[in-house]
Design an enzyme around this catalytic site. Structure first.
Site, mmCIF file in Angstrom:
data_model
loop_
_atom_site.group_PDB
_atom_site.id
_atom_site.type_symbol
_atom_site.label_atom_id
_atom_site.label_comp_id
_atom_site.label_asym_id
_atom_site.label_seq_id
_atom_site.Cartn_x
_atom_site.Cartn_y
_atom_site.Cartn_z
ATOM 1 N N HIS A 53 0.637 -1.482 0.256
ATOM 2 C CA HIS A 53 0.110 0.600 -0.002
ATOM 3 C C HIS A 53 0.863 1.290 -0.348
ATOM 4 O O HIS A 53 0.429 2.430 -0.285
ATOM 5 C CB HIS A 53 -0.849 0.250 1.160
ATOM 6 C CG HIS A 53 -2.266 -0.796 1.091
ATOM 7 N ND1 HIS A 53 -2.765 -2.097 2.215
ATOM 8 C CD2 HIS A 53 -3.266 -1.421 0.185
ATOM 9 C CE1 HIS A 53 -3.531 -2.771 1.798
ATOM 10 N NE2 HIS A 53 -3.450 -2.747 0.634
ATOM 11 N N GLU A 101 -15.212 0.163 -6.373
ATOM 12 C CA GLU A 101 -14.939 -1.100 -6.586
ATOM 13 C C GLU A 101 -16.300 -1.599 -6.940
ATOM 14 O O GLU A 101 -17.011 -1.276 -6.640
ATOM 15 C CB GLU A 101 -14.246 -1.031 -4.778
ATOM 16 C CG GLU A 101 -15.344 -2.666 -4.348
ATOM 17 C CD GLU A 101 -14.000 -3.852 -5.125
ATOM 18 O OE1 GLU A 101 -14.448 -4.265 -4.675
ATOM 19 O OE2 GLU A 101 -13.044 -3.200 -5.058
ATOM 20 N N ASP A 125 -5.483 -0.902 -8.451
ATOM 21 C CA ASP A 125 -5.324 -1.935 -7.227
ATOM 22 C C ASP A 125 -6.175 -3.320 -7.282
ATOM 23 O O ASP A 125 -7.301 -3.434 -6.881
ATOM 24 C CB ASP A 125 -5.945 -1.767 -5.728
ATOM 25 C CG ASP A 125 -5.133 -2.835 -4.567
ATOM 26 O OD1 ASP A 125 -4.586 -3.437 -4.799
ATOM 27 O OD2 ASP A 125 -5.283 -2.110 -3.211
ATOM 28 N N SER A 126 -5.924 -4.016 -8.383
ATOM 29 C CA SER A 126 -6.687 -5.102 -8.905
ATOM 30 C C SER A 126 -6.201 -6.630 -8.587
ATOM 31 O O SER A 126 -5.232 -6.386 -7.847
ATOM 32 C CB SER A 126 -6.999 -5.007 -10.471
ATOM 33 O OG SER A 126 -5.365 -5.365 -10.804
ATOM 34 N N ASP A 183 -5.772 -10.357 -9.919
ATOM 35 C CA ASP A 183 -4.755 -10.802 -10.842
ATOM 36 C C ASP A 183 -5.959 -10.971 -12.580
ATOM 37 O O ASP A 183 -7.212 -10.398 -11.876
ATOM 38 C CB ASP A 183 -4.116 -12.109 -10.492
ATOM 39 C CG ASP A 183 -3.187 -11.955 -9.736
ATOM 40 O OD1 ASP A 183 -1.379 -11.510 -9.696
ATOM 41 O OD2 ASP A 183 -3.700 -11.949 -8.687
ATOM 42 N N PRO A 239 -13.182 -11.160 -12.866
ATOM 43 C CA PRO A 239 -13.742 -9.900 -13.179
ATOM 44 C C PRO A 239 -12.099 -9.137 -13.063
ATOM 45 O O PRO A 239 -12.854 -7.760 -14.159
ATOM 46 C CB PRO A 239 -14.603 -9.702 -11.902
ATOM 47 C CG PRO A 239 -14.464 -11.215 -11.186
ATOM 48 C CD PRO A 239 -13.810 -12.420 -11.917
#
Length: 294
Positions: A68, A112, A162-163, A165, A169
């Site tokens: 982060h 999100e 910040d996905s 892999d 989705p």
């Protein structure tokens, strides 16, 4: 994927077909199907709380600060004057917590896809994300990130992806069309940062991102961090901008910006920021391969 032996329940990372890495669960704290993901939370002696989505490790309380801090402070301090920040994904809200430590940030929008992940994280990861939900600058949007960047009229100085892999989705967040949308929502001189996996195991992901980011941005680059949770060595973050100087900010400038921000960090320093762009040769080759395909 769970297994059992005399040492207790083990939960295996399912991302890599040829390698198995597993966490022993001292306790299984939660398990559910959210409709978007199979969500599992366990407690591990080394890593603390471990969140897995569809069997893929997302975050642990033991080392979340590394990921982060490097995903947030690098682009914000590289930009130097970021007031409006966008996060795509990041349902555990640890990244939001780091972004909001910057007093210069006036508005943080987080998009999100799964509201239940945010609510779950608010309950179980309050030790690092609690400040987010009491901050008036935080704007949570429950929507598909790719759809959002293709349509919104809002503009941002920094965008952070910040996905998960590139399976399920999260796959759409690794496409040329999505990166074009990221470019669309950035102000001139803006910076985009992406999660690009562990190049030792996921070279093709990094190559593809460098290629597709480079089709929308003047510069596609990468930097690295060492994060124990994400096994296989360095983790790569994509860095894209139309202002190449933002990938090569002088150390003295970074030190001044860092001091002005008043940040307390456990991994990030201005010197680490600079060093993170010095890539091991095999990662540099993957970056160059992607750029050659633009």
């Amino acid at each position: 994927m769970a297994g059992k032996d005399d040492g207790g329940d083990w939960f295996a990372e399912s991302l890599y077909p040829s390698v198995r890495f597993a966490f022993r669960a001292e306790r299984v704290l939660h398990h559910e199907d959210t409709g978007h993901f199979e969500l599992t939370l366990i407690e591990n002696a080394a890593f603390g709380k471990v969140l897995m989505l569809d069997g893929i490790t997302q975050v642990t309380t033991g080392d979340e600060f590394i990921y982060h801090e490097m995903m947030s402070h690098v682009p914000i301090l590289a930009h130097g004057a970021a007031k409006r920040v966008l996060i795509i994904g990041g349902g555990d809200c640890g990244l939001a917590e780091e972004v909001l430590k910057h007093r210069s940030v006036e508005r943080l929008t987080q998009v999100e896809i799964d509201a239940s992940v945010v609510e779950f994280s608010r309950t179980h990861f309050g030790d690092f994300n609690a400040p987010v939900f009491g901050d008036d600058r935080f704007n949570l949007v429950i929507a598909d990130g790719a759809d959002y960047v293709s349509k919104t009229e809002d503009r941002f100085d920094v965008a952070i992806v910040d996905s998960t892999d590139p399976v399920g989705p999260g796959a759409v967040l690794f496409t040329a069309e999505f990166y074009a949308g990221l470019h669309r929502v950035l102000n001139p001189g803006g910076v985009a940062v992406t999660q690009n996996g562990v190049p030792f195991f996921q070279k093709d992901e990094l190559v593809g991102s460098m290629r597709d980011l480079g089709r929308s941005f003047a510069l596609s680059a990468a930097y690295v961090a060492a994060i124990p949770t994400y096994v296989g060595g360095h983790m790569a973050m994509g860095f894209a901008t139309d202002d190449a100087a933002k990938a090569d900010v002088p150390l003295d400038t970074l030190r001044a910006r860092f001091a002005g921000a008043g940040l307390a960090t456990r991994y990030y320093t201005p010197a680490v920021h600079r060093a993170a762009f010095a890539l091991p040769r095999f990662i540099e080759e993957a970056v160059e391969e992607g750029r050659a395909q633009i």
